[in-house]
Structures are given as structure tokens and as C-alpha cells.
Design a protein around this motif. Structure first.
Motif, PDB file in Angstrom:
ATOM      1  N   THR A  94     -36.955 -94.555  -8.600  1.00 15.54           N
ATOM      2  CA  THR A  94     -38.018 -94.167  -7.672  1.00 15.54           C
ATOM      3  C   THR A  94     -37.645 -94.523  -6.241  1.00 15.54           C
ATOM      4  O   THR A  94     -37.862 -93.730  -5.310  1.00 15.54           O
ATOM      5  CB  THR A  94     -39.345 -94.853  -8.052  1.00 15.54           C
ATOM      6  OG1 THR A  94     -39.630 -94.592  -9.430  1.00 15.54           O
ATOM      7  CG2 THR A  94     -40.494 -94.341  -7.200  1.00 15.54           C
ATOM      8  N   ASP A  95     -37.075 -95.725  -6.045  1.00 14.73           N
ATOM      9  CA  ASP A  95     -36.629 -96.116  -4.704  1.00 14.73           C
ATOM     10  C   ASP A  95     -35.550 -95.152  -4.206  1.00 14.73           C
ATOM     11  O   ASP A  95     -35.550 -94.752  -3.038  1.00 14.73           O
ATOM     12  CB  ASP A  95     -36.078 -97.545  -4.714  1.00 14.73           C
ATOM     13  CG  ASP A  95     -37.160 -98.594  -4.892  1.00 14.73           C
ATOM     14  OD1 ASP A  95     -38.339 -98.271  -4.623  1.00 14.73           O
ATOM     15  OD2 ASP A  95     -36.831 -99.719  -5.312  1.00 14.73           O
ATOM     16  N   ASN A  98     -37.213 -91.922  -3.112  1.00 13.63           N
ATOM     17  CA  ASN A  98     -37.939 -92.060  -1.847  1.00 13.63           C
ATOM     18  C   ASN A  98     -36.989 -92.202  -0.664  1.00 13.63           C
ATOM     19  O   ASN A  98     -37.221 -91.611   0.403  1.00 13.63           O
ATOM     20  CB  ASN A  98     -38.900 -93.248  -1.913  1.00 13.63           C
ATOM     21  CG  ASN A  98     -40.062 -92.993  -2.853  1.00 13.63           C
ATOM     22  OD1 ASN A  98     -40.487 -91.861  -3.036  1.00 13.63           O
ATOM     23  ND2 ASN A  98     -40.587 -94.054  -3.458  1.00 13.63           N
ATOM     24  N   ARG A 101     -35.457 -88.730  -0.016  1.00 12.66           N
ATOM     25  CA  ARG A 101     -36.406 -87.853   0.677  1.00 12.66           C
ATOM     26  C   ARG A 101     -36.561 -88.258   2.140  1.00 12.66           C
ATOM     27  O   ARG A 101     -36.644 -87.402   3.023  1.00 12.66           O
ATOM     28  CB  ARG A 101     -37.761 -87.904  -0.026  1.00 12.66           C
ATOM     29  CG  ARG A 101     -37.759 -87.324  -1.408  1.00 12.66           C
ATOM     30  CD  ARG A 101     -37.947 -85.823  -1.393  1.00 12.66           C
ATOM     31  NE  ARG A 101     -39.298 -85.486  -1.006  1.00 12.66           N
ATOM     32  CZ  ARG A 101     -39.656 -84.386  -0.368  1.00 12.66           C
ATOM     33  NH1 ARG A 101     -38.747 -83.515  -0.012  1.00 12.66           N
ATOM     34  NH2 ARG A 101     -40.912 -84.142  -0.057  1.00 12.66           N
ATOM     35  N   GLN A 102     -36.604 -89.552   2.377  1.00  7.07           N
ATOM     36  CA  GLN A 102     -36.735 -90.049   3.749  1.00  7.07           C
ATOM     37  C   GLN A 102     -35.520 -89.632   4.582  1.00  7.07           C
ATOM     38  O   GLN A 102     -35.661 -89.178   5.719  1.00  7.07           O
ATOM     39  CB  GLN A 102     -36.876 -91.570   3.716  1.00  7.07           C
ATOM     40  CG  GLN A 102     -37.300 -92.202   5.025  1.00  7.07           C
ATOM     41  CD  GLN A 102     -37.504 -93.703   4.862  1.00  7.07           C
ATOM     42  OE1 GLN A 102     -36.686 -94.406   4.270  1.00  7.07           O
ATOM     43  NE2 GLN A 102     -38.614 -94.203   5.367  1.00  7.07           N
ATOM     44  N   ALA A 279     -44.713 -84.974  -6.004  1.00 10.42           N
ATOM     45  CA  ALA A 279     -44.549 -85.636  -4.709  1.00 10.42           C
ATOM     46  C   ALA A 279     -45.046 -84.692  -3.628  1.00 10.42           C
ATOM     47  O   ALA A 279     -45.214 -83.490  -3.856  1.00 10.42           O
ATOM     48  CB  ALA A 279     -43.076 -86.002  -4.469  1.00 10.42           C
ATOM     49  N   SER A 282     -42.679 -81.776   2.194  1.00 12.87           N
ATOM     50  CA  SER A 282     -42.598 -82.058   3.626  1.00 12.87           C
ATOM     51  C   SER A 282     -42.640 -80.784   4.453  1.00 12.87           C
ATOM     52  O   SER A 282     -42.631 -80.839   5.677  1.00 12.87           O
ATOM     53  CB  SER A 282     -41.306 -82.834   3.943  1.00 12.87           C
ATOM     54  OG  SER A 282     -40.163 -82.094   3.544  1.00 12.87           O
ATOM     55  N   TYR A 290     -42.312 -79.317  -5.130  1.00 10.82           N
ATOM     56  CA  TYR A 290     -43.112 -80.549  -5.145  1.00 10.82           C
ATOM     57  C   TYR A 290     -44.592 -80.222  -5.340  1.00 10.82           C
ATOM     58  O   TYR A 290     -45.156 -79.371  -4.650  1.00 10.82           O
ATOM     59  CB  TYR A 290     -42.901 -81.324  -3.843  1.00 10.82           C
ATOM     60  CG  TYR A 290     -41.467 -81.759  -3.647  1.00 10.82           C
ATOM     61  CD1 TYR A 290     -40.953 -82.843  -4.358  1.00 10.82           C
ATOM     62  CD2 TYR A 290     -40.610 -81.075  -2.795  1.00 10.82           C
ATOM     63  CE1 TYR A 290     -39.626 -83.231  -4.216  1.00 10.82           C
ATOM     64  CE2 TYR A 290     -39.284 -81.458  -2.650  1.00 10.82           C
ATOM     65  CZ  TYR A 290     -38.799 -82.542  -3.358  1.00 10.82           C
ATOM     66  OH  TYR A 290     -37.488 -82.925  -3.218  1.00 10.82           O
ATOM     67  N   LEU A 327     -41.470 -91.051 -11.573  1.00 12.35           N
ATOM     68  CA  LEU A 327     -42.612 -90.464 -10.861  1.00 12.35           C
ATOM     69  C   LEU A 327     -43.714 -90.005 -11.818  1.00 12.35           C
ATOM     70  O   LEU A 327     -44.850 -89.802 -11.398  1.00 12.35           O
ATOM     71  CB  LEU A 327     -42.143 -89.275 -10.019  1.00 12.35           C
ATOM     72  CG  LEU A 327     -41.086 -89.583  -8.956  1.00 12.35           C
ATOM     73  CD1 LEU A 327     -40.603 -88.303  -8.301  1.00 12.35           C
ATOM     74  CD2 LEU A 327     -41.655 -90.526  -7.906  1.00 12.35           C
TER      75      LEU A 327
END
Length: 381
Positions: A94-95, A98, A101-102, A279, A282, A290, A327
Motif C-alpha cells: 500500500t505504501d 501511494n 501515485r504521488q 482509489a 487524479s 480508479y 487496497l
């Protein structure tokens, strides 16, 4: 996802030749307008451009178009993550997701700071600029006014135009599907193969929920289903599906409908391929991948039983990538199936074959290597 009207587009402002200037900002990918804009041309170095881009300053290009392309490539190289900056300790899946994605979001913002002017007829008033009027017409609709957008967005429009021209080969159809700008392209063919292989409960009627390009509706029609109702909320998707079905001479078997999830009535087969990752997208284009809080997945499962004829089946096409990323758990999926008054009567699995599966440099490689795509055969409990 529909094109923005002129009234919905924000304005950007800058100073050029000591005079205040302004233009409409256009971004179908949902990028916000840069708050500060400066003029840039062939004299600007890549390092200077990268500093400005990282600060969130837009650079409106007045030089040679091909030099702008080269500058964007130089910015992309500088935006690549440096190996020494990667965390030494292994992150949880999961980290890792994330962080990935960041990093993607930050990279997109940075590369989106190189801006191009467009005339009202979609021409670009720069030296050696290509003719992009057809690509812009396909994505934006009929031209109305001059505007500014990013070179990166233009590249996305050109790429979508090329996909639309050449299409995607679908072996199960024995033909090609031509995706439109903003409509998810069926490049991951393994899920289409599942729909081609699963035993049909009936060939009389089927509902295709969230049809997109129309590929699954077309496949059902090719398999002999005589009547199909294909739904989608996105006018672009419905236009794309209509064009594909007409070209394949399958429009007589498929009725297209703009609605959220289900049409009225019941069918012996209801099929859905929702976005696989729970999720937040963006950008508008990412809605096909997503699904925030699994809204579409849960909506399909909670409403399916009421739209199945007695003895009918619902086919849920879903990857378990979200499970490997932490997720969504398998227990959560099974609980949602049970809560919808449904039971599992069968499941067909396939391993994806896309290039990222074997790309060990991909930060999500371990999850992708374990991924299965499944067709869940569901019936009323």
C-alpha cells in the motif's frame, strides 16, 4: 467525461512585451491552470525550465515547436526518480502504491508546465508546428476560441488520435476496436478472452454495464446474443461505442443508453468490467482505472440481483491487483457479493500478459507479478 465549455475554462494571465495578456486555459486531463506564467523560447536552458516547472510556473512557449519537444524530453529526464532517493527499507504494498501515485502526480504537474498557444482554429502559431486540428477536434469538439494548454496534453491528444486511427486488435472479435480520446482503450486483452470463453446462460438478452468502447457488447453480439443493452454515463464513451458497433455491423443487436449502471428491467446475463483500483483518480481520464471507495463495484453488486432474470448470471470482470496492493481484501469482496443477495457459481482466472508484469523496475512489480484477472459468475442467492 465531456469536453469543457468556454465558460467553464479558467483564464491564465502573463506579461509580454510589457503588456498584460490573458487567454483561456484548457485541460481535458483536469490539470489546474498555472498561477504564474512567464514567456519562454529557444534560449531557455533545460535546468532553468526545470526549476520554473518545479516551482509551478508555467512557461508559455514562443520558440520553435520541435525545440519545445526536445525541452520536454529534457524535463522528463530530470523528473525521473534518482536511485539514491528511493527508500532503503521495503515499503508495504500500500505504501509503495501511494508513493508511486504521488510520484506520478508530481511528475505530471512538473511536465505540464510547458505551455503552447492555440489559435481559434486549433492551429499552433509556432515555427515547425504540426497540424493537430483533427486530433483537437476529436478531443475538444468544434473550435470556439483561442486558448493555452500544455505540450504534454497535446501529446496525449495526438497519441489518442493515433490509437483511434489504427485501433486495437481484438483477436476474440476477429477485428479491431477504435478507442476515442478519454475512453479507456482495451489494451489488456486477457479480460476480453475470459468473456469469450465463459459459457453463456442465454443468447436472448444481455446488459453490458459501463460499456466504454463497446468491446464487450460487440463480443457478446459476435457470440450470438441477439439483443444487448449497453450503458455508460460518459457521452464520449457512448459516441465511441456507437462508432465501433456501426463499423462492425453490430449496431442492430446493441442498444446504447446513457445511464448510471443498470437499465430498467431484467436480463438473463448482466456483465460489468468496473475500474479495478479503489482509489481516487487524479484526472477525469483516470476514472476508467480508479473507482473511489469501489463505488461502481459496490453499485453493481448491490443492484445486480434486482436486474437478473430467474436462473440468470451476472459476470463481474475484476483484477485482484487491489488485493495485492492492500487496497481491498478478498473478504471485503465476498462480503459485498453476499450483501447483494448473490452467490458465486463459478470463476475463471487468467494471468495478465502486459509488459509491466515482467518489469522488475516497476515499484509495483511484486503486486503485478501475483495479479490474476477473474470473471466471477454470480447468481441470486
Amino acid at each position: 467525461m465531456t469536453a469543457m465549455t468556454a465558460l467553464e475554462q479558467p483564464m491564465i494571465h502573463w506579461v509580454e512585451e510589457d503588456q498584460p495578456r490573458s487567454a483561456r486555459w484548457r485541460s481535458e486531463s483536469g490539470n489546474p491552470a498555472p498561477k504564474r506564467v512567464v514567456i519562454a523560447d529557444d534560449r531557455m536552458t533545460a535546468d532553468a525550465a526545470y526549476r520554473l516547472a518545479c516551482e509551478g510556473t508555467g512557461m508559455l512557449w514562443r520558440g520553435d515547436f520541435q525545440n519545445a519537444r526536445q525541452l520536454l524530453q529534457a524535463l522528463a529526464r530530470r523528473a525521473e526518480p534518482k536511485p539514491k532517493k528511493r527508500p532503503k527499507l521495503p515499503a508495504t504494498p500500500t505504501d509503495a502504491f501511494n508513493l508511486h501515485r504521488q510520484a506520478q502526480s508530481q511528475r505530471a504537474r512538473t511536465l505540464g508546465m510547458l505551455l503552447l498557444p492555440f489559435e481559434a482554429d486549433y492551429s499552433i502559431p509556432l515555427r515547425r508546428a504540426p497540424d493537430v486540428q483533427q486530433a483537437c477536434n476529436e478531443a475538444y469538439g468544434a473550435p470556439t476560441d483561442s486558448f493555452v494548454t500544455s505540450l504534454r496534453e497535446l501529446q496525449g491528444l495526438i497519441g489518442a488520435h493515433e490509437w483511434r486511427k489504427k485501433g486495437v486488435d481484438i483477436p476474440a472479435l476477429g477485428d479491431r476496436i477504435h478507442p476515442h480520446y478519454g475512453v479507456y482503450s482495451p489494451v489488456r486483452g486477457e479480460y476480453i478472452g475470459l468473456v469469450a470463453e465463459a459459457p453463456l446462460p442465454s443468447t436472448r438478452l444481455a446488459f453490458d454495464i459501463g460499456t466504454g468502447t463497446g468491446v464487450l457488447a460487440a463480443l457478446l453480439a459476435k457470440r450470438g446474443v441477439t439483443s444487448i443493452v449497453a450503458t455508460d454515463m460518459d457521452p464520449r464513451a457512448l459516441s465511441c461505442a456507437k462508432e465501433n458497433l456501426l463499423r462492425l455491423n453490430l449496431d442492430g443487436q446493441v442498444k446504447l443508453m446513457e445511464t448510471d449502471l443498470f437499465p430498467e428491467g431484467r436480463a438473463p446475463l448482466v456483465i460489468c468490467n468496473p475500474p479495478w483500483i479503489p482509489a481516487r483518480p487524479s484526472s477525469p481520464i483516470e476514472h476508467a482505472v480508479y473507482d473511489p471507495e469501489s463505488r461502481m463495484l459496490r453499485g453493481f453488486l448491490s443492484g445486480l440481483a434486482a436486474h437478473l432474470e430467474p436462473g440468470g448470471e451476472g459476470w463481474l470482470i475484476l483484477s485482484d491487483l487491489a488485493e495485492h496492493l492492500g487496497l481491498r481484501s478478498r473478504d471485503e469482496l465476498l462480503a459485498a457479493i453476499a450483501a447483494g443477495g448473490l452467490k458465486v457459481v463459478g470463476k475463471i482466472d487468467v494471468r495478465p500478459q502486459h509488459p509491466k508484469v515482467s518489469d522488475q523496475a516497476d515499484p509495483l512489480h511484486s503486486a503485478r507479478a501475483a495479479e490474476l484477472t477473474s470473471l466471477w459468475r454470480l447468481a441470486a442467492a
